[in-house]
Design a protein around this motif. Structure first.
Motif, mmCIF file in Angstrom:
data_model
loop_
_atom_site.group_PDB
_atom_site.id
_atom_site.type_symbol
_atom_site.label_atom_id
_atom_site.label_comp_id
_atom_site.label_asym_id
_atom_site.label_seq_id
_atom_site.Cartn_x
_atom_site.Cartn_y
_atom_site.Cartn_z
ATOM 1 N N MET A 41 -15.906 -16.847 -5.913
ATOM 2 C CA MET A 41 -14.990 -16.180 -6.841
ATOM 3 C C MET A 41 -13.640 -15.903 -6.209
ATOM 4 S SD MET A 41 -15.388 -12.434 -8.539
ATOM 5 C CE MET A 41 -13.928 -11.592 -9.070
ATOM 6 N N GLY A 42 -13.656 -15.305 -5.031
ATOM 7 C CA GLY A 42 -12.410 -14.976 -4.353
ATOM 8 C C GLY A 42 -12.678 -14.579 -2.925
ATOM 9 N N THR A 43 -11.626 -14.268 -2.182
ATOM 10 C CA THR A 43 -11.754 -13.846 -0.795
ATOM 11 C C THR A 43 -10.883 -12.633 -0.526
ATOM 12 O OG1 THR A 43 -9.984 -15.349 -0.115
ATOM 13 C CG2 THR A 43 -12.238 -16.183 0.023
ATOM 14 N N VAL A 44 -11.247 -11.897 0.510
ATOM 15 C CA VAL A 44 -10.463 -10.738 0.944
ATOM 16 C C VAL A 44 -9.235 -11.242 1.692
ATOM 17 C CG1 VAL A 44 -10.445 -8.659 2.349
ATOM 18 C CG2 VAL A 44 -12.516 -9.295 1.096
ATOM 19 N N ALA A 45 -8.064 -10.914 1.178
ATOM 20 C CA ALA A 45 -6.812 -11.353 1.789
ATOM 21 C C ALA A 45 -6.222 -10.292 2.710
ATOM 22 C CB ALA A 45 -5.792 -11.707 0.703
ATOM 23 N N GLU A 46 -6.349 -9.027 2.320
ATOM 24 C CA GLU A 46 -5.765 -7.941 3.112
ATOM 25 C C GLU A 46 -6.592 -6.677 2.912
ATOM 26 O OE1 GLU A 46 -1.529 -7.331 2.453
ATOM 27 O OE2 GLU A 46 -1.346 -9.395 1.734
ATOM 28 N N LEU A 47 -6.580 -5.812 3.937
ATOM 29 C CA LEU A 47 -7.198 -4.489 3.882
ATOM 30 C C LEU A 47 -6.169 -3.466 4.353
ATOM 31 C CD1 LEU A 47 -10.611 -5.422 5.544
ATOM 32 C CD2 LEU A 47 -10.316 -4.783 3.140
ATOM 33 N N TRP A 48 -6.023 -2.374 3.594
ATOM 34 C CA TRP A 48 -5.022 -1.358 3.908
ATOM 35 C C TRP A 48 -5.610 0.044 3.779
ATOM 36 C CZ3 TRP A 48 0.185 -2.369 5.101
ATOM 37 C CH2 TRP A 48 0.598 -3.687 4.934
ATOM 38 N N ARG A 49 -5.108 0.934 4.620
ATOM 39 C CA ARG A 49 -5.402 2.351 4.431
ATOM 40 C C ARG A 49 -4.106 3.137 4.522
ATOM 41 N NH1 ARG A 49 -8.623 3.729 10.119
ATOM 42 N NH2 ARG A 49 -6.826 3.484 11.517
ATOM 43 N N HIS A 50 -4.149 4.345 3.965
ATOM 44 C CA HIS A 50 -2.974 5.217 3.874
ATOM 45 C C HIS A 50 -3.411 6.598 4.373
ATOM 46 C CE1 HIS A 50 -2.970 2.027 0.882
ATOM 47 N NE2 HIS A 50 -1.651 2.028 0.933
ATOM 48 N N PRO A 51 -3.354 6.823 5.695
ATOM 49 C CA PRO A 51 -3.960 8.027 6.276
ATOM 50 C C PRO A 51 -3.473 9.339 5.661
ATOM 51 C CG PRO A 51 -3.416 6.464 7.997
ATOM 52 C CD PRO A 51 -2.797 5.935 6.740
ATOM 53 N N ILE A 52 -2.154 9.457 5.439
ATOM 54 C CA ILE A 52 -1.594 10.650 4.793
ATOM 55 C C ILE A 52 -1.076 10.231 3.426
ATOM 56 C CG2 ILE A 52 0.067 12.545 4.922
ATOM 57 C CD1 ILE A 52 0.155 12.184 7.923
ATOM 58 N N LYS A 53 -1.578 10.830 2.392
ATOM 59 C CA LYS A 53 -1.226 10.446 1.025
ATOM 60 C C LYS A 53 0.284 10.340 0.847
ATOM 61 C CE LYS A 53 -2.106 11.998 -3.728
ATOM 62 N NZ LYS A 53 -2.980 10.881 -4.152
ATOM 63 N N SER A 54 0.743 9.179 0.386
ATOM 64 C CA SER A 54 2.153 8.896 0.107
ATOM 65 C C SER A 54 3.047 8.901 1.350
ATOM 66 C CB SER A 54 2.721 9.880 -0.929
ATOM 67 O OG SER A 54 2.210 9.593 -2.211
ATOM 68 N N HIS A 55 2.446 8.934 2.526
ATOM 69 C CA HIS A 55 3.227 8.977 3.764
ATOM 70 C C HIS A 55 2.788 7.874 4.723
ATOM 71 C CE1 HIS A 55 4.058 12.919 2.085
ATOM 72 N NE2 HIS A 55 5.064 13.063 2.927
ATOM 73 N N GLY A 56 2.938 6.626 4.270
ATOM 74 C CA GLY A 56 2.701 5.515 5.173
ATOM 75 C C GLY A 56 1.426 4.747 4.917
ATOM 76 N N ARG A 57 1.410 3.526 5.439
ATOM 77 C CA ARG A 57 0.302 2.602 5.248
ATOM 78 C C ARG A 57 0.119 1.777 6.513
ATOM 79 N NH1 ARG A 57 5.054 0.587 3.818
ATOM 80 N NH2 ARG A 57 5.326 2.093 2.158
ATOM 81 N N GLU A 58 -1.097 1.273 6.712
ATOM 82 C CA GLU A 58 -1.337 0.350 7.827
ATOM 83 C C GLU A 58 -2.406 -0.646 7.423
ATOM 84 O OE1 GLU A 58 -2.929 2.060 11.393
ATOM 85 O OE2 GLU A 58 -4.065 3.582 10.297
ATOM 86 N N THR A 59 -2.281 -1.849 7.972
ATOM 87 C CA THR A 59 -3.212 -2.922 7.658
ATOM 88 C C THR A 59 -4.370 -2.928 8.652
ATOM 89 O OG1 THR A 59 -3.381 -5.285 7.208
ATOM 90 C CG2 THR A 59 -1.968 -4.639 9.043
#
Length: 247
Positions: free
Chosen positions: A1-19
């Motif tokens: 069906m599909g594949t995982v292309a990216e995984l992200w988390r956002h440790p502090i809500k609305s204050h940054g992201r990391e892969t």
């Protein structure tokens, strides 16, 4: 069906992201460390225990410049580093002295709006936009459809996904409500669409609003949804390149 292309988390809500390269999901829980903390403001109503609505926290829909923050969490040290195009970087312990963070983030906050006061966390779960412990799943083909409708390139980070899937027809994910999908070893029940806000209009590099994402969704596709919220119903490991399929 599909594949995982990216995984992200956002440790502090609305204050940054990391892969991330891989994640161990646990049934009933949010993605580990995703929206683990949130930033209160002058009029916050939060009792320090369970989930609270996003209006109680500093968020990008009201403070667009926050969209330009990137994050790096050091789980072992218990510290986080945030960086922004305009104000550089800061490192601190979100559970300790946050004065350096409050001084650092202040220039991003309009003087006529609520001001950040403290960093808090809920008992046992992340402070997601949904009242249930959700994982956000999004489709690269749908993103490309929005780009085509706008006639311009658009950064995927605007949508603040946890899991990006590739190889799925555009908007197919909106037909998954109530269904279960297997991604890697984990399984997710699709609960509801992600109704988007003005946060998506802000550039994730500069923090400036420069794209009419909501207007494009409404006029070109007849809704303001992008992505879906799901709950983890079976624990398991998920990594980039893993297969995804509707069960």
């Amino acid at each position: 069906m599909g594949t995982v292309a990216e995984l992200w988390r956002h440790p502090i809500k609305s204050h940054g992201r990391e892969t991330l390269n891989a994640v161990q999901f646990t049934a009933g829980d949010c993605m580990p460390w995703d929206r683990h903390w949130a930033v209160t403001h002058d009029t916050t109503k939060f009792d320090g225990t369970g989930w609270a609505h996003c209006r109680n926290f500093m968020i990008g829909s009201r403070t667009p410049a926050l969209a330009g923050i990137w994050a790096q969490l050091d789980e072992s040290a218990g510290t986080i580093t945030l960086r922004h195009h305009d104000i550089g970087s800061v490192s601190f312990d979100p559970d300790g002295d946050t004065s350096a963070f409050l001084d650092w983030v202040a220039p991003l906050c309009p003087p006529n709006r609520v001001a950040p006061k403290a960093i808090v966390k809920a008992d046992g779960r992340g402070m997601t936009d949904s009242p249930f412990a959700s994982i956000s799943i999004m489709n690269r083909a749908s993103h490309k459809a929005v780009e085509a409708a706008m006639g311009q390139s658009l950064e995927q980070e605007r949508w603040r996904a946890n899991i990006w899937l590739d190889g799925i027809d555009a908007w197919n994910e909106l037909d998954w409500m109530g269904k279960t999908i297997r991604v890697g070893e984990a399984e997710f029940e699709i609960r509801e669409p992600c109704v988007r806000c003005m946060h998506t209009a802000a550039n994730p590099v500069t923090g400036h609003r420069d794209a009419d994402t909501l207007g494009t969704l409404k006029t070109s596709f007849g809704h303001t949804n992008f992505g879906v919220y799901a709950t983890v119903v079976k624990s398991g490991h998920v990594a980039i390149g893993d297969q995804a399929q509707v069960l």
